[in-house]
Write an enzyme that holds these catalytic residues in place. Structure first.
Site, PDB file in Angstrom:
ATOM      1  CG  HIS A 120      -1.934   0.934   1.401  1.00  0.00           C
ATOM      2  ND1 HIS A 120      -1.721   2.261   1.689  1.00  0.00           N
ATOM      3  CD2 HIS A 120      -3.285   0.784   1.303  1.00  0.00           C
ATOM      4  CE1 HIS A 120      -2.891   2.887   1.765  1.00  0.00           C
ATOM      5  NE2 HIS A 120      -3.855   2.014   1.531  1.00  0.00           N
ATOM      6  CG  ASP A 197       0.395  -2.295   6.340  1.00  0.00           C
ATOM      7  OD1 ASP A 197      -0.582  -2.474   7.093  1.00  0.00           O
ATOM      8  OD2 ASP A 197       0.332  -1.670   5.273  1.00  0.00           O
ATOM      9  CD  GLN A 200      -7.132  -5.356   3.381  1.00  0.00           C
ATOM     10  OE1 GLN A 200      -8.269  -5.794   3.493  1.00  0.00           O
ATOM     11  NE2 GLN A 200      -6.894  -4.060   3.284  1.00  0.00           N
ATOM     12  CE  LYS A 223      -8.242  -0.553   5.480  1.00  0.00           C
ATOM     13  NZ  LYS A 223      -6.942  -0.585   4.826  1.00  0.00           N
ATOM     14  CB  CYS A 361      -3.640   3.047  -1.717  1.00  0.00           C
ATOM     15  SG  CYS A 361      -4.862   4.296  -1.396  1.00  0.00           S
TER      16      CYS A 361
HETATM   17  C1  LIG Z   1      -5.955   0.251   4.688  1.00  0.00           C
HETATM   18  C2  LIG Z   1      -4.530  -0.080   4.593  1.00  0.00           C
HETATM   19  C3  LIG Z   1      -3.545   0.843   4.954  1.00  0.00           C
HETATM   20  C4  LIG Z   1      -3.852   2.262   5.374  1.00  0.00           C
HETATM   21  O1  LIG Z   1      -4.604   2.306   6.545  1.00  0.00           O
HETATM   22  P1  LIG Z   1      -5.135   3.726   7.071  1.00  0.00           P
HETATM   23  O2  LIG Z   1      -6.161   3.335   8.093  1.00  0.00           O
HETATM   24  O3  LIG Z   1      -5.697   4.451   5.908  1.00  0.00           O
HETATM   25  O4  LIG Z   1      -3.962   4.437   7.668  1.00  0.00           O
HETATM   26  C5  LIG Z   1      -2.231   0.447   4.861  1.00  0.00           C
HETATM   27  N1  LIG Z   1      -1.896  -0.786   4.459  1.00  0.00           N
HETATM   28  C6  LIG Z   1      -2.812  -1.703   4.110  1.00  0.00           C
HETATM   29  C7  LIG Z   1      -2.371  -3.060   3.687  1.00  0.00           C
HETATM   30  C8  LIG Z   1      -4.166  -1.386   4.160  1.00  0.00           C
HETATM   31  O5  LIG Z   1      -5.076  -2.287   3.800  1.00  0.00           O
END
Ligand SMILES: *Cc1c(COP(=O)(O)O)cnc(C)c1O
Length: 403
Positions: A120, A197, A200, A223, A361
């Protein structure tokens, strides 16, 4: 899993869009919020809205207890060793920026950072800014047509120059589940730290932070059935102690004089200013809600939706699915030959079906496939097989109209 009963917890699922019952398949962008979580927010503002950590009065103490209680829920959910290793942030993007900013003081010219091709933008851009500032080099783990990282190439990129590796646990654009334990262990062998990260992954996988032995793990509540504007930065105690603070202000100090300021201990060093108190408490409530259903059951049911949806969509002539890793979450990114993804998305919206179209993104992934974007349908445990049937019919109709 009683999906009919679960759906009653989500008021938004009762509404209509363009005269049709809403079918919400944009869960990878943000999840819907159950009544149990909404009520926590209302309860806070109706009954004990107060600033935390500072007050001797009853409301402030109640708010502090609820906020710190939420931190402990998050600690236990992700099996962190200590509550103060869980830093509240405004979300994944903020969390990554805390680490990338702090690393500005830990890197030297010629140091190397490793990212993956599946990221992302929020796990790419802060690091590019860091490289510009420090003269460090950014290396990229490539992927194959299925959207799977090439681990041999990763081996070749690692060296004693590597200082930090940052990879997502699950790709938001394709759904690929990355082999993070292997990535973490190999980075540790050359003395590098790892940031995962988890934005997701969190809706589908309960990461066991001590067992995977990760240095930093970040995610967003929105999420995982929680509100927007709240997330976490998990860091190992020693990593967080070494990392310089991000923002200065109230709450993050031990002592302030005009000659010198000393910083507070963890977690406050990274929590300057009044936080999103209701959001933090609601984050805890969202985890309670998911755990009351069971993360394993959720993952199992979503896999059934994924298999069913993929098979049904692939019957449509000219439809191509992007990202066919064996290990993936319930995300289907697709295009139909000769049709722009935006046009399919618009027709689905007219029929009450919310999907995402575009680059998600993750422009480098789209560049890899040489496409402007995809249509992305992402499922949650409150979605149904009937909803998938309706979407597939709608895509067929869209194709007829647009061909
Ligand atoms: C949604 C997402 C982000 C960004 O999250 P925010 O809540 O917008 O800061 C970063 N990485 C992944 C894999 C995502 O799915």
């Amino acid at each position: 899993m009683d999906v009919t009963k679960i759906r009653k917890d989500f008021p938004v699922l009762n509404r209509k869009v363009n005269g049709r019952p809403l079918i919400y398949f944009d869960n990878a962008a943000t999840s819907q919020t159950p009544t149990q979580v909404i009520n926590t927010i209302v309860d806070y503002y109706e009954n004990y809205n107060a600033n935390i950590h500072r007050g001797v009065h009853a409301l402030s103490q109640e708010a502090t207890n609820a906020y710190e209680g939420a931190r402990q829920k998050i600690q236990h959910h992700f099996n962190a060793a200590q509550p103060y290793e869980v830093i509240f942030t405004s979300g994944t993007t903020h969390s990554i920026n805390i680490v990338s900013n702090g690393y500005g003081e830990l890197l030297n010219q010629g140091d190397e950072l490793i990212v993956s091709a599946l990221e992302h933008h929020s796990n790419i851009v802060p690091w590019q800014m860091l490289c510009e500032k420090t003269g460090a080099l950014l290396k990229v783990i490539p992927m194959n047509e299925d959207g799977v990282l090439l681990m041999d190439a990763y081996d070749d990129l690692l060296s004693e120059r590597t200082k930090l590796v940052f990879v997502n646990h699950v790709s938001n654009a394709l759904g690929t589940i990355n082999p993070i334990e292997e990535i973490i262990n190999k980075a540790h062998e050359v003395g590098a730290e790892v940031l995962i990260d988890g934005a997701q992954a969190s809706p589908h996988i309960k990461a066991d932070l001590q067992s995977i032995n990760v240095d930093y793990y970040v995610t967003s509540a929105h999420k995982i059935c929680g509100p927007t504007g709240i997330g976490i930065l998990y860091g190992k105690e020693n990593s967080l102690k070494r990392l310089p603070p991000f923002q200065g202000g109230g709450e993050m100090i031990a002592e302030v004089t005009f000659e010198k300021t000393t910083y507070a201990g963890l977690p406050h060093k990274f929590e300057a200013g009044t936080p999103n108190i209701a959001g933090g408490i609601a984050f805890g409530a969202a985890l309670d809600y998911l755990n009351s259903i069971g993360m394993e059951k959720i993952a199992e049911y979503e896999q059934e939706l994924l298999i069913y949806g993929t098979a049904a969509l692939k019957k449509i002539p000219g439809l191509k699915v992007y990202g066919e890793a064996l290990n993936k979450t319930a995300v289907i990114s697709f295009n139909v030959q000769g049709i722009h993804p935006y046009d399919i998305g618009s027709i689905l919206d007219k029929l009450g079906i919310a999907v995402r179209t575009g680059h998600h993104c993750a422009q480098p992934i789209m560049d890899f496939y040489r496409i402007p974007g995809t249509v992305r349908a992402s499922f949650s445990f409150y979605n149904t097989f009937e909803e998938i049937d309706t979407m597939v019919k709608a895509v067929e109709k869209a194709v007829q109209m647009l061909k």
